[in-house]
Write an enzyme that holds these catalytic residues in place. Structure first.
Site, PDB file in Angstrom:
ATOM      1  N   CYS A 112      14.299   3.232  -3.185  1.00 17.83           N
ATOM      2  CA  CYS A 112      13.252   4.091  -2.647  1.00 17.83           C
ATOM      3  C   CYS A 112      13.882   5.050  -1.644  1.00 17.83           C
ATOM      4  O   CYS A 112      14.932   4.759  -1.077  1.00 17.83           O
ATOM      5  CB  CYS A 112      12.166   3.247  -1.963  1.00 17.83           C
ATOM      6  N   CYS A 153       9.531   1.561   4.339  1.00 16.84           N
ATOM      7  CA  CYS A 153       8.242   1.131   4.895  1.00 16.84           C
ATOM      8  C   CYS A 153       8.320  -0.335   5.304  1.00 16.84           C
ATOM      9  O   CYS A 153       8.782  -1.179   4.525  1.00 16.84           O
ATOM     10  CB  CYS A 153       7.130   1.341   3.872  1.00 16.84           C
ATOM     11  N   ASP A 165       6.988  -4.626  -0.317  1.00  6.06           N
ATOM     12  CA  ASP A 165       7.165  -5.972  -0.879  1.00  6.06           C
ATOM     13  C   ASP A 165       8.212  -6.030  -1.994  1.00  6.06           C
ATOM     14  O   ASP A 165       8.223  -6.944  -2.797  1.00  6.06           O
ATOM     15  CB  ASP A 165       5.824  -6.518  -1.385  1.00  6.06           C
ATOM     16  N   HIS A 216      -4.533  -8.936  -6.165  1.00  9.09           N
ATOM     17  CA  HIS A 216      -3.453  -9.820  -6.607  1.00  9.09           C
ATOM     18  C   HIS A 216      -2.984 -10.726  -5.461  1.00  9.09           C
ATOM     19  O   HIS A 216      -2.636 -11.880  -5.689  1.00  9.09           O
ATOM     20  CB  HIS A 216      -2.291  -9.019  -7.200  1.00  9.09           C
TER      21      HIS A 216
END
Length: 190
Positions: free
Chosen positions: A33, A37, A41, A184
């Site tokens: 990425c 952040c 996760d 989820h």
């Protein structure tokens, strides 16, 4: 030389958030990425290199879902028109979850943008902003079919409840937005 994609994992489950919540989907999670952040996760260190043919072969067993979600990390850093075209050729509808900092490849059927910093994407199907109760809500000028606020998962049940309640109150006062919960996580599926 054929392009190799860094794939963190491929799995079959239900979409847990946003407009497609509850829909059966094949998830292709890319590693890597361009943002860092604190609530992410994804384990970016774990991945295997896969070709388009490897990816298609891996998801063919779940063809009945007819829905693929390209996620990450940040899938725009790797996903391209060739991959999307190959997934379409297998009969899949192709969605992408992006932070919006780079333009996605052409041919997507659904684009979810969840901006953490100023995005370059100006149009998407679904804008999903994280609500933490501290920072002002901002749609970043993005035009979307649907606008969602998702309470930030702080890792603390008491704080999560307070953030969720504040998010609900905000949406009641600002009905442009809809509530997106991470089902989820709430009911325990991947």
């Amino acid at each position: 030389m054929r392009k190799m994609y860094r794939v963190n994992e491929i799995f079959y489950s239900l979409q847990g958030e946003g407009r497609n919540t509850g829909r059966a989907a094949v998830f292709i999670r890319f590693s890597g990425c361009n943002l860092k952040c604190s609530f992410c996760d994804t384990d970016f260190d774990a991945y295997r290199e896969m070709s388009v043919e490897d990816i298609v072969a891996a998801i063919r067993q779940w063809k009945q879902a007819a829905f693929v979600v390209l996620t990450g990390g940040e899938p725009v850093l790797q996903a391209d028109k060739k991959l999307i075209d190959s997934l379409h050729a297998e009969g899949f509808c192709v969605a992408m979850e992006s932070n919006g900092t780079k333009q996605p490849p052409p041919g997507l059927d659904w684009l979810t943008v969840s901006p953490k910093v100023r995005p370059v994407v100006t149009r998407c199907n679904e804008l999903k902003c994280i609500f933490d109760g501290r920072k002002p809500v901002d749609d970043f000028g993005i035009e979307a079919d649907y606008y969602y606020l998702q309470p930030c998962d702080t890792g603390d049940d008491v704080q999560n409840k307070a953030v969720t309640q504040a998010c609900i109150h905000y949406i009641i006062s600002h009905p442009k937005w809809r509530l997106s919960l991470q089902t989820h996580k709430m009911i325990g599926f991947k």
